[in-house]
Design a protein around this motif. Structure first.
Motif, PDB file in Angstrom:
ATOM      1  N   TYR A   1     -48.995  40.598  52.195  1.00 37.24           N
ATOM      2  CA  TYR A   1     -47.983  40.913  52.472  1.00 37.24           C
ATOM      3  C   TYR A   1     -47.797  40.526  54.140  1.00 37.24           C
ATOM      4  CZ  TYR A   1     -46.309  43.582  48.576  1.00 37.24           C
ATOM      5  OH  TYR A   1     -46.270  44.215  47.462  1.00 37.24           O
ATOM      6  N   ARG A   2     -46.657  40.815  54.529  1.00 45.63           N
ATOM      7  CA  ARG A   2     -47.109  41.057  56.430  1.00 45.63           C
ATOM      8  C   ARG A   2     -46.315  41.394  57.740  1.00 45.63           C
ATOM      9  NH1 ARG A   2     -43.435  34.771  57.064  1.00 45.63           N
ATOM     10  NH2 ARG A   2     -41.172  35.715  56.394  1.00 45.63           N
ATOM     11  N   GLN A   3     -45.958  41.785  58.293  1.00 48.82           N
ATOM     12  CA  GLN A   3     -45.118  43.385  58.987  1.00 48.82           C
ATOM     13  C   GLN A   3     -44.984  42.421  60.234  1.00 48.82           C
ATOM     14  OE1 GLN A   3     -46.962  47.076  58.373  1.00 48.82           O
ATOM     15  NE2 GLN A   3     -44.021  47.807  58.994  1.00 48.82           N
ATOM     16  N   ALA A   4     -43.848  41.775  60.536  1.00 49.17           N
ATOM     17  CA  ALA A   4     -43.302  41.991  62.238  1.00 49.17           C
ATOM     18  C   ALA A   4     -43.168  42.955  62.948  1.00 49.17           C
ATOM     19  CB  ALA A   4     -42.687  40.922  61.620  1.00 49.17           C
ATOM     20  N   PRO A   5     -43.291  43.089  64.490  1.00 46.02           N
ATOM     21  CA  PRO A   5     -42.493  44.395  65.017  1.00 46.02           C
ATOM     22  C   PRO A   5     -41.144  44.708  64.903  1.00 46.02           C
ATOM     23  CG  PRO A   5     -43.912  43.172  66.604  1.00 46.02           C
ATOM     24  CD  PRO A   5     -44.040  41.548  64.762  1.00 46.02           C
ATOM     25  N   GLY A   6     -41.089  46.403  64.162  1.00 44.20           N
ATOM     26  CA  GLY A   6     -39.810  46.557  64.358  1.00 44.20           C
ATOM     27  C   GLY A   6     -39.503  46.380  63.149  1.00 44.20           C
ATOM     28  N   LYS A   7     -39.959  45.804  61.755  1.00 38.35           N
ATOM     29  CA  LYS A   7     -39.919  45.822  61.046  1.00 38.35           C
ATOM     30  C   LYS A   7     -40.418  46.404  59.768  1.00 38.35           C
ATOM     31  CE  LYS A   7     -37.710  41.043  61.863  1.00 38.35           C
ATOM     32  NZ  LYS A   7     -37.347  40.153  61.285  1.00 38.35           N
TER      33      LYS A   7
ATOM     34  N   ASP B   1     -42.404  33.815  61.847  1.00 39.94           N
ATOM     35  CA  ASP B   1     -43.585  33.668  61.053  1.00 39.94           C
ATOM     36  C   ASP B   1     -44.578  34.884  61.129  1.00 39.94           C
ATOM     37  OD1 ASP B   1     -43.062  30.530  59.727  1.00 39.94           O
ATOM     38  OD2 ASP B   1     -42.244  32.467  58.626  1.00 39.94           O
ATOM     39  N   THR B   2     -44.938  34.647  62.516  1.00 36.28           N
ATOM     40  CA  THR B   2     -45.158  35.844  63.933  1.00 36.28           C
ATOM     41  C   THR B   2     -45.017  37.570  62.769  1.00 36.28           C
ATOM     42  OG1 THR B   2     -44.685  34.509  65.639  1.00 36.28           O
ATOM     43  CG2 THR B   2     -45.825  36.836  66.109  1.00 36.28           C
ATOM     44  N   ALA B   3     -46.419  37.422  62.820  1.00 34.06           N
ATOM     45  CA  ALA B   3     -46.621  38.560  62.067  1.00 34.06           C
ATOM     46  C   ALA B   3     -48.613  39.344  61.967  1.00 34.06           C
ATOM     47  CB  ALA B   3     -46.155  39.240  60.720  1.00 34.06           C
ATOM     48  N   VAL B   4     -48.526  40.611  61.748  1.00 34.19           N
ATOM     49  CA  VAL B   4     -49.833  40.777  60.990  1.00 34.19           C
ATOM     50  C   VAL B   4     -49.820  40.885  59.513  1.00 34.19           C
ATOM     51  CG1 VAL B   4     -51.478  42.862  60.656  1.00 34.19           C
ATOM     52  CG2 VAL B   4     -50.449  42.782  62.593  1.00 34.19           C
ATOM     53  N   TYR B   5     -50.487  39.820  59.392  1.00 38.68           N
ATOM     54  CA  TYR B   5     -51.078  39.682  57.450  1.00 38.68           C
ATOM     55  C   TYR B   5     -51.984  40.221  56.852  1.00 38.68           C
ATOM     56  CZ  TYR B   5     -47.678  35.563  58.169  1.00 38.68           C
ATOM     57  OH  TYR B   5     -46.037  34.564  58.318  1.00 38.68           O
ATOM     58  N   TYR B   6     -50.747  40.652  56.318  1.00 39.23           N
ATOM     59  CA  TYR B   6     -52.320  41.450  55.730  1.00 39.23           C
ATOM     60  C   TYR B   6     -52.918  40.635  53.874  1.00 39.23           C
ATOM     61  CZ  TYR B   6     -50.678  44.769  58.684  1.00 39.23           C
ATOM     62  OH  TYR B   6     -50.839  45.892  60.308  1.00 39.23           O
TER      63      TYR B   6
ATOM     64  N   GLY C   1     -56.329  44.972  52.886  1.00 37.56           N
ATOM     65  CA  GLY C   1     -56.768  45.035  54.571  1.00 37.56           C
ATOM     66  C   GLY C   1     -56.593  45.441  55.526  1.00 37.56           C
ATOM     67  N   GLN C   2     -57.561  45.129  56.333  1.00 44.85           N
ATOM     68  CA  GLN C   2     -56.906  45.919  57.555  1.00 44.85           C
ATOM     69  C   GLN C   2     -55.580  44.886  58.781  1.00 44.85           C
ATOM     70  OE1 GLN C   2     -57.528  48.851  58.900  1.00 44.85           O
ATOM     71  NE2 GLN C   2     -59.053  48.888  56.936  1.00 44.85           N
ATOM     72  N   GLY C   3     -55.765  43.494  57.684  1.00 46.16           N
ATOM     73  CA  GLY C   3     -54.443  42.431  58.493  1.00 46.16           C
ATOM     74  C   GLY C   3     -55.079  41.698  59.818  1.00 46.16           C
ATOM     75  N   THR C   4     -54.812  40.749  59.339  1.00 43.50           N
ATOM     76  CA  THR C   4     -55.160  39.797  60.802  1.00 43.50           C
ATOM     77  C   THR C   4     -53.887  39.623  61.717  1.00 43.50           C
ATOM     78  OG1 THR C   4     -55.907  37.300  61.495  1.00 43.50           O
ATOM     79  CG2 THR C   4     -55.306  38.216  59.672  1.00 43.50           C
ATOM     80  N   GLN C   5     -53.546  38.874  62.574  1.00 40.30           N
ATOM     81  CA  GLN C   5     -52.588  38.495  63.771  1.00 40.30           C
ATOM     82  C   GLN C   5     -51.829  37.074  63.685  1.00 40.30           C
ATOM     83  OE1 GLN C   5     -50.097  40.384  65.220  1.00 40.30           O
ATOM     84  NE2 GLN C   5     -48.860  38.638  65.733  1.00 40.30           N
ATOM     85  N   VAL C   6     -50.427  36.778  63.866  1.00 36.83           N
ATOM     86  CA  VAL C   6     -50.100  36.133  63.343  1.00 36.83           C
ATOM     87  C   VAL C   6     -49.519  35.518  64.399  1.00 36.83           C
ATOM     88  CG1 VAL C   6     -48.959  33.371  62.304  1.00 36.83           C
ATOM     89  CG2 VAL C   6     -51.215  34.912  61.100  1.00 36.83           C
ATOM     90  N   THR C   7     -49.450  34.587  65.081  1.00 39.20           N
ATOM     91  CA  THR C   7     -48.616  34.670  66.508  1.00 39.20           C
ATOM     92  C   THR C   7     -48.295  33.305  66.409  1.00 39.20           C
ATOM     93  OG1 THR C   7     -49.812  36.196  67.908  1.00 39.20           O
ATOM     94  CG2 THR C   7     -47.816  34.678  68.557  1.00 39.20           C
TER      95      THR C   7
END
Length: 115
Positions: free
Chosen positions: A37-43, A90-95, A106-112
């Motif tokens: 999964y991924r979560q972008a800022p504000g989304k 595609d920039t987001a935290v990926y879980y 998981g705790q997530g990893t940042q992709v920028t």
């Protein structure tokens, strides 16, 4: 103790590639479907890709089809997300997540993705 540990995130230029890994422990990995999964800022958090316990079936969000590939190695209890042709969006935290009636995260990893 269930653990999902993501790695491989970072900063990449548009058009570049990254490979995310998620190492699992504390549960029967081969019995669980695995997802990214991924979560972008504000989304809201969104499903990127999923793979069945055996690895025979996969599914992808329309936005990443043809660019991302999910895979797994049950012997190593690891799931991967190969990301090619990366875009700014595609920039987001990926879980990493595991599912078999209950969810583990998981705790997530940042992709920028940025030039």
């Amino acid at each position: 103790q269930v653990q999902l540990v993501e790695s491989g995130g970072g900063l990449v230029q548009p058009g570049g590639s990254l490979r995310l890994s998620c190492a699992a422990s504390g549960f029967t990995f081969s019995s669980y479907a695995m997802c990214w999964y991924r979560q972008a800022p504000g989304k809201e958090r969104e499903l990127v890709a999923g793979i069945s316990p055996t690895g025979r079936r996969t599914n992808y969000a329309d936005s990443v089809k043809g660019r991302f590939t999910i895979s797994r190695n049950n012997a190593e209890k690891t799931v991967y997300l190969q990301m090619n042709s990366l875009k700014h969006e595609d920039t987001a935290v990926y879980y990493c997540a595991a599912y078999s009636g209950a969810w583990y995260w998981g705790q997530g990893t940042q992709v920028t993705v940025s030039s």
